[in-house]
Scaffold this motif. Structure first.
Motif, PDB file in Angstrom:
ATOM      1  N   TYR A 193       0.833  -1.211   0.000  1.00 33.98           N
ATOM      2  CA  TYR A 193       0.000   0.000   0.000  1.00 33.98           C
ATOM      3  C   TYR A 193       0.867   1.261   0.000  1.00 33.98           C
ATOM      4  O   TYR A 193       0.558   2.243  -0.672  1.00 33.98           O
ATOM      5  N   SER A 194       1.969   1.247   0.752  1.00 37.89           N
ATOM      6  CA  SER A 194       2.809   2.443   0.930  1.00 37.89           C
ATOM      7  C   SER A 194       3.755   2.718  -0.227  1.00 37.89           C
ATOM      8  O   SER A 194       4.371   3.788  -0.283  1.00 37.89           O
ATOM      9  N   LEU A 195       3.887   1.777  -1.167  1.00 36.67           N
ATOM     10  CA  LEU A 195       4.862   1.943  -2.241  1.00 36.67           C
ATOM     11  C   LEU A 195       4.491   3.061  -3.214  1.00 36.67           C
ATOM     12  O   LEU A 195       3.331   3.258  -3.559  1.00 36.67           O
ATOM     13  N   ASN A 196       5.531   3.773  -3.657  1.00 37.88           N
ATOM     14  CA  ASN A 196       5.383   4.778  -4.705  1.00 37.88           C
ATOM     15  C   ASN A 196       6.069   4.289  -5.974  1.00 37.88           C
ATOM     16  O   ASN A 196       6.931   3.392  -5.928  1.00 37.88           O
ATOM     17  N   ARG A 197       5.730   4.879  -7.094  1.00 36.27           N
ATOM     18  CA  ARG A 197       6.336   4.471  -8.370  1.00 36.27           C
ATOM     19  C   ARG A 197       7.865   4.563  -8.327  1.00 36.27           C
ATOM     20  O   ARG A 197       8.570   3.692  -8.827  1.00 36.27           O
ATOM     21  N   THR A 198       8.348   5.668  -7.739  1.00 42.38           N
ATOM     22  CA  THR A 198       9.794   5.911  -7.722  1.00 42.38           C
ATOM     23  C   THR A 198      10.557   4.989  -6.771  1.00 42.38           C
ATOM     24  O   THR A 198      11.787   4.989  -6.767  1.00 42.38           O
ATOM     25  N   ASP A 199       9.839   4.215  -5.948  1.00 41.49           N
ATOM     26  CA  ASP A 199      10.505   3.294  -5.022  1.00 41.49           C
ATOM     27  C   ASP A 199      11.114   2.095  -5.741  1.00 41.49           C
ATOM     28  O   ASP A 199      12.023   1.444  -5.225  1.00 41.49           O
ATOM     29  N   GLN A 203      16.342  -1.521 -12.590  1.00 45.33           N
ATOM     30  CA  GLN A 203      17.564  -2.243 -12.964  1.00 45.33           C
ATOM     31  C   GLN A 203      17.763  -3.480 -12.097  1.00 45.33           C
ATOM     32  O   GLN A 203      18.088  -4.554 -12.603  1.00 45.33           O
ATOM     33  N   THR A 204      17.591  -3.302 -10.786  1.00 41.46           N
ATOM     34  CA  THR A 204      17.789  -4.441  -9.866  1.00 41.46           C
ATOM     35  C   THR A 204      16.487  -5.201  -9.621  1.00 41.46           C
ATOM     36  O   THR A 204      16.491  -6.233  -8.948  1.00 41.46           O
ATOM     37  N   MET A 205      15.376  -4.698 -10.169  1.00 39.53           N
ATOM     38  CA  MET A 205      14.043  -5.299  -9.977  1.00 39.53           C
ATOM     39  C   MET A 205      13.752  -5.477  -8.487  1.00 39.53           C
ATOM     40  O   MET A 205      13.365  -6.546  -8.020  1.00 39.53           O
ATOM     41  N   SER A 206      13.981  -4.409  -7.734  1.00 38.16           N
ATOM     42  CA  SER A 206      13.792  -4.477  -6.285  1.00 38.16           C
ATOM     43  C   SER A 206      13.292  -3.137  -5.749  1.00 38.16           C
ATOM     44  O   SER A 206      13.228  -2.150  -6.481  1.00 38.16           O
ATOM     45  N   CYS A 207      12.940  -3.130  -4.480  1.00 39.48           N
ATOM     46  CA  CYS A 207      12.586  -1.882  -3.801  1.00 39.48           C
ATOM     47  C   CYS A 207      12.781  -2.084  -2.308  1.00 39.48           C
ATOM     48  O   CYS A 207      12.921  -3.226  -1.837  1.00 39.48           O
ATOM     49  N   GLU A 216      13.448  -1.365   7.867  1.00 42.50           N
ATOM     50  CA  GLU A 216      13.528  -1.330   6.409  1.00 42.50           C
ATOM     51  C   GLU A 216      14.207  -2.598   5.894  1.00 42.50           C
ATOM     52  O   GLU A 216      15.141  -3.122   6.494  1.00 42.50           O
ATOM     53  N   ARG A 217      13.709  -3.090   4.752  1.00 37.76           N
ATOM     54  CA  ARG A 217      14.361  -4.245   4.124  1.00 37.76           C
ATOM     55  C   ARG A 217      14.162  -4.160   2.612  1.00 37.76           C
ATOM     56  O   ARG A 217      13.294  -3.431   2.125  1.00 37.76           O
ATOM     57  N   GLU A 218      14.981  -4.901   1.885  1.00 36.69           N
ATOM     58  CA  GLU A 218      14.881  -4.922   0.433  1.00 36.69           C
ATOM     59  C   GLU A 218      14.084  -6.142  -0.004  1.00 36.69           C
ATOM     60  O   GLU A 218      14.293  -7.246   0.515  1.00 36.69           O
ATOM     61  N   VAL A 219      13.167  -5.951  -0.936  1.00 38.19           N
ATOM     62  CA  VAL A 219      12.400  -7.061  -1.499  1.00 38.19           C
ATOM     63  C   VAL A 219      12.580  -7.041  -3.017  1.00 38.19           C
ATOM     64  O   VAL A 219      12.973  -6.027  -3.596  1.00 38.19           O
ATOM     65  N   TYR A 220      12.269  -8.179  -3.668  1.00 36.14           N
ATOM     66  CA  TYR A 220      12.572  -8.325  -5.088  1.00 36.14           C
ATOM     67  C   TYR A 220      11.338  -8.732  -5.897  1.00 36.14           C
ATOM     68  O   TYR A 220      10.474  -9.456  -5.411  1.00 36.14           O
ATOM     69  N   PHE A 221      11.314  -8.243  -7.139  1.00 34.53           N
ATOM     70  CA  PHE A 221      10.230  -8.576  -8.060  1.00 34.53           C
ATOM     71  C   PHE A 221      10.710  -9.639  -9.051  1.00 34.53           C
ATOM     72  O   PHE A 221      11.899  -9.720  -9.358  1.00 34.53           O
ATOM     73  N   SER A 222       9.784 -10.409  -9.566  1.00 35.40           N
ATOM     74  CA  SER A 222      10.109 -11.376 -10.619  1.00 35.40           C
ATOM     75  C   SER A 222      10.016 -10.670 -11.974  1.00 35.40           C
ATOM     76  O   SER A 222       9.498  -9.554 -12.072  1.00 35.40           O
TER      77      SER A 222
END
Length: 332
Positions: A193-199, A203-207, A216-222
């Motif tokens: 819910y809190s994510l913004n487009r710029t987050d 390149q790394t397919m992550s936010c 805070e932690r890093e998560v990854y997209f497929s």
């Protein structure tokens, strides 16, 4: 009742009580002495059907303290709601509340699941423990109350087939985008819910997301998630910074309830009998990755769990996986 009348009533009740204890006391002299003291204060009477102002004040202090400790707005809102309901039922000064009061209050929720009652007790324990540690009360009335034991059940994750059914049942690019985002990242609803487009780092397919305890932690997209998110963003005509927004003007960040509702619609279209929520996709991410050989410690970090024991409950092997492990490792 105005302050003057309330003060006079209090004075009268105190003098009467003391006269009953010591009949030989000089009532007029005592009344005059006490009157000079009472006149220095604003006295208001707490009616029997009103929440005691002392309890209201302590609840607000507790919530303010927890906010400074970094509790999320959602958790604080839940704490506040539970404590205000409690105050409305009990209507006592904080120091006068007993374990029996708490038991009677919780007993009113006999229709709720034990897990829900346990959560209410947990909030009260946190509140009274804080009051005792801050020395607002002499003893914690909730200390002797034990949280009900709950039956440990493995979270209900989706099978690969059920996940594919959900994917095929999406009717809009937005539905598919947040379905893939929830599953690929294993994020909580509040984090998505809190994510913004710029987050999103394309390149790394992550936010990076902010989880429980303001950590805070890093998560990854497929690749699949990134494809559908890009497709969704390309179709957007608004300039709202939120990653997911409403479909109609005025465009604004899609609410928690909005995301939950959309996931429910997709599940209904897929014909799934089980209840599917955003958290179900988090369970599915954890279970399928662990069953596919991911290390427990890695999944723990991806989910944002403090303890590996919390992640362990997702490591439920399928029958096929158990047979495979048996054949592979059994010493003949």
């Amino acid at each position: 009742m105005n302050m003057q009348v309330a003060g006079e009533q209090m004075l009268s009740e105190v003098v009467t009580m003391m006269f009953n204890m010591v009949p030989s006391i000089d009532v007029e002299k005592l009344k005059n002495k006490l009157s000079s003291i009472v006149s220095k204060f604003h006295v208001t009477k707490v009616e029997q059907d009103e929440v005691h102002p002392d309890l209201t004040e302590k609840i607000e202090l507790f919530l303010a303290s927890k906010k400074l400790e970094g509790l999320s707005p959602i958790t604080l809102k839940g704490y506040g709601l539970d404590l205000r309901i409690f105050a409305d039922k009990v209507k006592k000064k904080t120091g006068d509340i007993t374990a029996a009061d708490i038991r009677m209050y919780l007993g009113q929720f006999s229709g709720l699941k034990m897990s829900s009652v346990g959560k209410k007790l947990s909030v009260l324990k946190s509140f009274f423990s804080w009051l005792a540690s801050e020395e607002f009360i002499q003893r914690d009335p909730s200390a002797k109350l034990k949280t009900p034991k709950l039956e440990k059940r493995a979270p209900k994750a989706l099978s690969i087939e059920e996940l594919e059914l959900l994917r095929e049942s999406c009717q809009t690019v937005r539905q598919r985008a947040f379905l893939e985002a929830l599953y690929a990242t294993g994020c909580r609803l509040s984090e998505i819910y809190s994510l913004n487009r710029t987050d999103i780092n394309h390149q790394t397919m992550s936010c990076r997301v902010i989880g429980k305890g303001n950590k805070e932690r890093e998560v990854y997209f497929s690749f699949k998630a990134m494809y559908h998110i890009k497709k969704y963003l390309m179709n957007r005509l608004d300039e709202d910074p939120a990653l997911f927004v409403t479909e109609r003007k005025p465009y604004r960040r899609l609410s928690h309830r909005g995301i939950q509702r959309e996931i429910g619609i997709i599940a209904e279209l897929a014909g799934l009998e089980k209840r599917v929520s955003p958290h179900t996709l988090r369970h599915t991410f954890a279970t399928l990755t662990l069953n596919n050989g991911a290390e427990l410690a890695a999944v723990q970090q991806l989910l944002g769990h403090e303890s590996p024991a919390t992640t362990q409950i997702y490591a439920q092997y399928t029958e096929e996986k158990k047979r495979e492990q048996h054949k592979k490792f059994l010493v003949q």
